[in-house]
Design a protein around this motif. Structure first.
Motif, PDB file in Angstrom:
ATOM      1  N   SER B  24       0.851  -1.182   0.000  1.00 22.31           N
ATOM      2  CA  SER B  24       0.000   0.000   0.000  1.00 22.31           C
ATOM      3  C   SER B  24       0.889   1.236   0.000  1.00 22.31           C
ATOM      4  O   SER B  24       2.021   1.193   0.488  1.00 22.31           O
ATOM      5  N   TYR B  25       0.375   2.315  -0.560  1.00 22.07           N
ATOM      6  CA  TYR B  25       1.153   3.540  -0.613  1.00 22.07           C
ATOM      7  C   TYR B  25       0.257   4.727  -0.309  1.00 22.07           C
ATOM      8  O   TYR B  25      -0.979   4.602  -0.262  1.00 22.07           O
ATOM      9  N   LYS B  26       0.882   5.901  -0.093  1.00 27.43           N
ATOM     10  CA  LYS B  26       0.124   7.000   0.492  1.00 27.43           C
ATOM     11  C   LYS B  26       0.080   8.269  -0.338  1.00 27.43           C
ATOM     12  O   LYS B  26      -0.545   9.239   0.088  1.00 27.43           O
ATOM     13  N   THR B  27       0.761   8.317  -1.469  1.00 29.96           N
ATOM     14  CA  THR B  27       0.784   9.561  -2.230  1.00 29.96           C
ATOM     15  C   THR B  27       0.338   9.311  -3.662  1.00 29.96           C
ATOM     16  O   THR B  27       0.201   8.175  -4.100  1.00 29.96           O
ATOM     17  N   SER B  28       0.125  10.388  -4.385  1.00 37.67           N
ATOM     18  CA  SER B  28      -0.136  10.272  -5.810  1.00 37.67           C
ATOM     19  C   SER B  28       1.168   9.891  -6.506  1.00 37.67           C
ATOM     20  O   SER B  28       2.213  10.467  -6.218  1.00 37.67           O
ATOM     21  N   ILE B  29       1.088   8.898  -7.384  1.00 38.90           N
ATOM     22  CA  ILE B  29       2.303   8.371  -7.998  1.00 38.90           C
ATOM     23  C   ILE B  29       2.189   8.384  -9.523  1.00 38.90           C
ATOM     24  O   ILE B  29       1.094   8.462 -10.079  1.00 38.90           O
ATOM     25  N   THR B  30       3.325   8.306 -10.162  1.00 39.77           N
ATOM     26  CA  THR B  30       3.327   8.108 -11.608  1.00 39.77           C
ATOM     27  C   THR B  30       3.595   6.642 -11.936  1.00 39.77           C
ATOM     28  O   THR B  30       3.210   6.173 -12.996  1.00 39.77           O
ATOM     29  N   ALA B  31       4.243   5.944 -11.024  1.00 34.80           N
ATOM     30  CA  ALA B  31       4.537   4.529 -11.266  1.00 34.80           C
ATOM     31  C   ALA B  31       4.850   3.824  -9.955  1.00 34.80           C
ATOM     32  O   ALA B  31       5.262   4.463  -8.978  1.00 34.80           O
ATOM     33  N   LEU B  32       4.660   2.522  -9.944  1.00 39.56           N
ATOM     34  CA  LEU B  32       5.046   1.705  -8.806  1.00 39.56           C
ATOM     35  C   LEU B  32       5.936   0.598  -9.350  1.00 39.56           C
ATOM     36  O   LEU B  32       5.671   0.035 -10.416  1.00 39.56           O
ATOM     37  N   GLN B  33       6.988   0.322  -8.632  1.00 41.20           N
ATOM     38  CA  GLN B  33       7.936  -0.686  -9.080  1.00 41.20           C
ATOM     39  C   GLN B  33       8.061  -1.783  -8.024  1.00 41.20           C
ATOM     40  O   GLN B  33       7.996  -1.516  -6.824  1.00 41.20           O
ATOM     41  N   TRP B  34       8.241  -2.979  -8.481  1.00 40.55           N
ATOM     42  CA  TRP B  34       8.538  -4.111  -7.598  1.00 40.55           C
ATOM     43  C   TRP B  34       9.989  -4.513  -7.818  1.00 40.55           C
ATOM     44  O   TRP B  34      10.438  -4.683  -8.965  1.00 40.55           O
ATOM     45  N   LYS B  56       0.336  -5.855 -15.020  1.00 40.53           N
ATOM     46  CA  LYS B  56       1.523  -6.042 -15.855  1.00 40.53           C
ATOM     47  C   LYS B  56       2.094  -7.420 -15.537  1.00 40.53           C
ATOM     48  O   LYS B  56       2.109  -7.845 -14.378  1.00 40.53           O
ATOM     49  N   ARG B  57       2.544  -8.092 -16.559  1.00 34.67           N
ATOM     50  CA  ARG B  57       3.097  -9.439 -16.364  1.00 34.67           C
ATOM     51  C   ARG B  57       4.550  -9.500 -16.830  1.00 34.67           C
ATOM     52  O   ARG B  57       4.967  -8.778 -17.730  1.00 34.67           O
ATOM     53  N   ASN B  58       5.284 -10.387 -16.170  1.00 33.13           N
ATOM     54  CA  ASN B  58       6.660 -10.649 -16.572  1.00 33.13           C
ATOM     55  C   ASN B  58       6.934 -12.111 -16.245  1.00 33.13           C
ATOM     56  O   ASN B  58       7.283 -12.460 -15.124  1.00 33.13           O
ATOM     57  N   GLY B  59       6.698 -12.984 -17.220  1.00 36.94           N
ATOM     58  CA  GLY B  59       6.895 -14.410 -16.992  1.00 36.94           C
ATOM     59  C   GLY B  59       5.955 -14.931 -15.918  1.00 36.94           C
ATOM     60  O   GLY B  59       4.737 -14.816 -16.029  1.00 36.94           O
ATOM     61  N   ARG B  60       6.528 -15.468 -14.832  1.00 33.85           N
ATOM     62  CA  ARG B  60       5.706 -16.020 -13.745  1.00 33.85           C
ATOM     63  C   ARG B  60       5.215 -14.929 -12.780  1.00 33.85           C
ATOM     64  O   ARG B  60       4.536 -15.240 -11.786  1.00 33.85           O
ATOM     65  N   LEU B  61       5.542 -13.704 -13.051  1.00 27.15           N
ATOM     66  CA  LEU B  61       5.181 -12.600 -12.167  1.00 27.15           C
ATOM     67  C   LEU B  61       4.016 -11.809 -12.745  1.00 27.15           C
ATOM     68  O   LEU B  61       3.932 -11.606 -13.954  1.00 27.15           O
ATOM     69  N   ARG B  62       3.146 -11.376 -11.857  1.00 30.18           N
ATOM     70  CA  ARG B  62       2.020 -10.541 -12.267  1.00 30.18           C
ATOM     71  C   ARG B  62       1.829  -9.458 -11.211  1.00 30.18           C
ATOM     72  O   ARG B  62       1.683  -9.763 -10.031  1.00 30.18           O
ATOM     73  N   ALA B  63       1.851  -8.211 -11.646  1.00 32.20           N
ATOM     74  CA  ALA B  63       1.628  -7.102 -10.727  1.00 32.20           C
ATOM     75  C   ALA B  63       0.316  -6.428 -11.070  1.00 32.20           C
ATOM     76  O   ALA B  63      -0.040  -6.312 -12.241  1.00 32.20           O
ATOM     77  N   THR B  64      -0.393  -6.003 -10.051  1.00 34.65           N
ATOM     78  CA  THR B  64      -1.618  -5.236 -10.239  1.00 34.65           C
ATOM     79  C   THR B  64      -1.467  -3.903  -9.518  1.00 34.65           C
ATOM     80  O   THR B  64      -0.682  -3.776  -8.577  1.00 34.65           O
ATOM     81  N   LEU B  65      -2.212  -2.925  -9.981  1.00 40.92           N
ATOM     82  CA  LEU B  65      -2.186  -1.606  -9.366  1.00 40.92           C
ATOM     83  C   LEU B  65      -3.605  -1.075  -9.285  1.00 40.92           C
ATOM     84  O   LEU B  65      -4.326  -1.074 -10.287  1.00 40.92           O
ATOM     85  N   ASP B  66      -3.995  -0.657  -8.114  1.00 41.67           N
ATOM     86  CA  ASP B  66      -5.305  -0.055  -7.879  1.00 41.67           C
ATOM     87  C   ASP B  66      -5.080   1.328  -7.301  1.00 41.67           C
ATOM     88  O   ASP B  66      -4.822   1.479  -6.107  1.00 41.67           O
ATOM     89  N   THR B  67      -5.174   2.336  -8.150  1.00 41.48           N
ATOM     90  CA  THR B  67      -4.884   3.695  -7.693  1.00 41.48           C
ATOM     91  C   THR B  67      -5.993   4.235  -6.780  1.00 41.48           C
ATOM     92  O   THR B  67      -5.745   5.138  -5.988  1.00 41.48           O
ATOM     93  N   SER B  68      -7.187   3.679  -6.887  1.00 35.24           N
ATOM     94  CA  SER B  68      -8.270   4.184  -6.030  1.00 35.24           C
ATOM     95  C   SER B  68      -8.046   3.786  -4.584  1.00 35.24           C
ATOM     96  O   SER B  68      -8.317   4.550  -3.653  1.00 35.24           O
ATOM     97  N   SER B  69      -7.533   2.582  -4.362  1.00 34.82           N
ATOM     98  CA  SER B  69      -7.246   2.127  -2.995  1.00 34.82           C
ATOM     99  C   SER B  69      -5.776   2.289  -2.648  1.00 34.82           C
ATOM    100  O   SER B  69      -5.358   1.950  -1.539  1.00 34.82           O
ATOM    101  N   GLN B  70      -4.989   2.815  -3.600  1.00 35.16           N
ATOM    102  CA  GLN B  70      -3.558   3.019  -3.407  1.00 35.16           C
ATOM    103  C   GLN B  70      -2.895   1.732  -2.918  1.00 35.16           C
ATOM    104  O   GLN B  70      -2.247   1.687  -1.864  1.00 35.16           O
ATOM    105  N   SER B  71      -3.085   0.700  -3.721  1.00 30.88           N
ATOM    106  CA  SER B  71      -2.512  -0.592  -3.365  1.00 30.88           C
ATOM    107  C   SER B  71      -2.026  -1.316  -4.611  1.00 30.88           C
ATOM    108  O   SER B  71      -2.452  -1.028  -5.736  1.00 30.88           O
ATOM    109  N   SER B  72      -1.120  -2.253  -4.385  1.00 39.38           N
ATOM    110  CA  SER B  72      -0.562  -3.053  -5.474  1.00 39.38           C
ATOM    111  C   SER B  72      -0.298  -4.452  -4.948  1.00 39.38           C
ATOM    112  O   SER B  72      -0.141  -4.668  -3.738  1.00 39.38           O
ATOM    113  N   SER B  73      -0.253  -5.398  -5.845  1.00 41.94           N
ATOM    114  CA  SER B  73       0.104  -6.755  -5.456  1.00 41.94           C
ATOM    115  C   SER B  73       1.070  -7.328  -6.479  1.00 41.94           C
ATOM    116  O   SER B  73       1.067  -6.944  -7.649  1.00 41.94           O
TER     117      SER B  73
END
Lengths: 113, 112
Positions: B24-34, B56-73
């Motif tokens: 989870s994050y707390k500010t307005s962002i332009t990008a999130l990186q793992w 976004k996917r990268n092989g066996r990895l999958r990232a999601t971004l929800d800017t409304s809840s300011q969260s990513s997985s």
């Protein structure tokens, strides 16, 4: 491509001595970043350069820490009068531009006795 | 104060299983990186997901971004022992692109 090169990999200094850490970014990258990593504080931003110009040093302790980038092939982080709390892994990263992927070096592990 | 944080300090799964790390994050962002950091090495980027992207996917990895809840997985499928590492999410700041704010990291252990 050797990646970001950091030297030395390990440095031990006595309290009050000076430590200079060296970073060689990936050729062609215009942005160079310094971070510090400790168990307690985690990964903390220190400063960054873009096209060799200092852009943001908001993470740098105001006293004793300074960073320079005299040419596009290297940057230095200098810590004067080192203190035990300066012990950390200092990481350098470079990127094609701000906002893009940052490529990290292996870090310099600094131990201040 | 931390602007980004993972929701678990440590996770452990058996090889072959799937695992998800949340952030989870707390500010307005332009990008999130793992990023992933293995012992004795610097962090290595896995995925960069921009604020106008939802997945976004990268092989066996999958990232999601929800800017409304300011969260990513970050999900890893078919885990391998070499996936053992500390995983960080990192965000920039919308009006201060460049420096990354890292979460405290999630230590992932893959058991044989």
């Amino acid at each position: 491509n050797a990646g970001v090169i950091q030297t030395p990999r390990h440095k031990v200094t006595g309290k009050g001595q000076e430590a200079t850490l060296w970073c060689e970014p990936i050729s062609g990258h215009s942005a160079v970043f310094w971070y510090r990593q400790t168990i307690v504080q985690g990964l903390e931003f220190l400063t960054y350069f873009r096209n060799q110009a200092p852009i943001d040093d908001s993470g740098m302790p105001k006293e004793r820490f300074s960073a320079q980038m005299p040419n596009q092939s290297h940057s230095t982080l200098k810590i004067q009068s080192t203190q035990p709390q300066d012990s950390a892994v200092y990481l350098c990263a470079s990127g094609r531009d701000r906002g893009d992927t940052q490529y990290f070096g292996p870090g310099t592990r600094l131990l201040v006795l | 104060s931390q602007l980004a944080e993972e929701n678990s300090w440590a996770l452990s799964v058996h090889e072959g299983e799937s695992v998800t790390v949340n952030c989870s994050y707390k500010t307005s962002i332009t990008a999130l990186q793992w990023y992933r950091q293995k012992s004795g090495k610097g962090p290595a980027q896995l995925i960069l997901i921009r604020s106008n992207e939802r997945e976004k996917r990268n092989g066996r990895l999958r990232a999601t971004l929800d800017t409304s809840s300011q969260s990513s997985s970050l999900s890893i499928t078919a885990t391998r022992c070499e996936d053992t590492a500390v995983y960080f999410c990192a965000t920039d700041e919308h009006y201060n692109q460049g420096k990354l704010i890292f979460g405290q990291g999630t230590k992932l252990s893959i058991k044989p």
